[in-house]
Scaffold this motif. Sequence first.
Motif, mmCIF file in Angstrom:
data_model
loop_
_atom_site.group_PDB
_atom_site.id
_atom_site.type_symbol
_atom_site.label_atom_id
_atom_site.label_comp_id
_atom_site.label_asym_id
_atom_site.label_seq_id
_atom_site.Cartn_x
_atom_site.Cartn_y
_atom_site.Cartn_z
ATOM 1 N N ASP A 22 0.824 -1.204 0.000
ATOM 2 C CA ASP A 22 0.000 0.000 0.000
ATOM 3 C C ASP A 22 0.860 1.257 0.000
ATOM 4 O O ASP A 22 0.557 2.231 -0.692
ATOM 5 C CB ASP A 22 -0.933 0.013 1.216
ATOM 6 N N ILE A 23 1.944 1.242 0.749
ATOM 7 C CA ILE A 23 2.843 2.387 0.783
ATOM 8 C C ILE A 23 3.500 2.591 -0.583
ATOM 9 O O ILE A 23 3.630 3.714 -1.068
ATOM 10 C CB ILE A 23 3.897 2.216 1.898
ATOM 11 N N ALA A 24 3.888 1.490 -1.229
ATOM 12 C CA ALA A 24 4.523 1.590 -2.548
ATOM 13 C C ALA A 24 3.537 2.138 -3.574
ATOM 14 O O ALA A 24 3.900 2.963 -4.415
ATOM 15 C CB ALA A 24 5.047 0.228 -2.973
ATOM 16 N N LEU A 25 2.287 1.692 -3.516
ATOM 17 C CA LEU A 25 1.289 2.189 -4.464
ATOM 18 C C LEU A 25 0.968 3.648 -4.204
ATOM 19 O O LEU A 25 0.749 4.416 -5.141
ATOM 20 C CB LEU A 25 0.020 1.335 -4.381
ATOM 21 N N ALA A 26 0.935 4.057 -2.957
ATOM 22 C CA ALA A 26 0.674 5.459 -2.642
ATOM 23 C C ALA A 26 1.824 6.329 -3.118
ATOM 24 O O ALA A 26 1.616 7.450 -3.552
ATOM 25 C CB ALA A 26 0.459 5.626 -1.142
ATOM 26 N N GLY A 27 3.041 5.817 -3.059
ATOM 27 C CA GLY A 27 4.195 6.578 -3.520
ATOM 28 C C GLY A 27 4.146 6.856 -5.000
ATOM 29 O O GLY A 27 4.504 7.934 -5.452
ATOM 30 N N THR A 28 3.671 5.902 -5.817
ATOM 31 C CA THR A 28 3.595 6.132 -7.251
ATOM 32 C C THR A 28 2.541 7.172 -7.566
ATOM 33 O O THR A 28 2.704 7.962 -8.487
ATOM 34 C CB THR A 28 3.286 4.821 -8.006
ATOM 35 N N GLY A 29 1.464 7.214 -6.810
ATOM 36 C CA GLY A 29 0.450 8.240 -7.019
ATOM 37 C C GLY A 29 0.990 9.619 -6.727
ATOM 38 O O GLY A 29 0.714 10.582 -7.434
ATOM 39 N N ALA A 30 1.769 9.735 -5.680
ATOM 40 C CA ALA A 30 2.362 11.024 -5.329
ATOM 41 C C ALA A 30 3.383 11.445 -6.377
ATOM 42 O O ALA A 30 3.489 12.623 -6.717
ATOM 43 C CB ALA A 30 3.019 10.934 -3.951
ATOM 44 N N THR A 31 4.126 10.494 -6.893
ATOM 45 C CA THR A 31 5.104 10.802 -7.930
ATOM 46 C C THR A 31 4.401 11.301 -9.179
ATOM 47 O O THR A 31 4.831 12.280 -9.795
ATOM 48 C CB THR A 31 5.938 9.553 -8.263
ATOM 49 N N ARG A 32 3.321 10.641 -9.546
ATOM 50 C CA ARG A 32 2.565 11.061 -10.723
ATOM 51 C C ARG A 32 2.002 12.463 -10.522
ATOM 52 O O ARG A 32 2.036 13.297 -11.441
ATOM 53 C CB ARG A 32 1.430 10.065 -10.982
ATOM 54 N N ALA A 33 1.505 12.744 -9.331
ATOM 55 C CA ALA A 33 0.945 14.064 -9.054
ATOM 56 C C ALA A 33 2.032 15.132 -9.110
ATOM 57 O O ALA A 33 1.806 16.226 -9.637
ATOM 58 C CB ALA A 33 0.265 14.064 -7.690
ATOM 59 N N SER A 34 3.213 14.830 -8.597
ATOM 60 C CA SER A 34 4.289 15.818 -8.639
ATOM 61 C C SER A 34 4.770 16.046 -10.069
ATOM 62 O O SER A 34 5.129 17.163 -10.431
ATOM 63 C CB SER A 34 5.448 15.387 -7.747
#
Length: 81
Positions: A31-43
């Motif tokens: 879950d942490i890894a998937l949340a990190g990719t979302g944040a990367t995409r948003a940035s």
Amino acid sequence: MDYWVYSIPLAAIIGGITIAIFALYFKNKKDIALAGTGATRASEDNAQVNRQVLARLDALDALDALDARLAAVENKVSRVP
């Protein structure tokens, strides 16, 4: 008496608890890894928007410089008799 028979359910309980702990641990890591990719995409999207805004501001600065040059030319032309 054969007390070793009681160790079988005890081992099963300890094993079940251990497996449940590992399952939660790896689920949280996923879950942490998937949340990190979302944040990367948003940035990355935010950076793209910032680039577009800067390009527009640069274009406006170029237009202001062009307007200043035109004003200088008009000023010189108006002085010519």
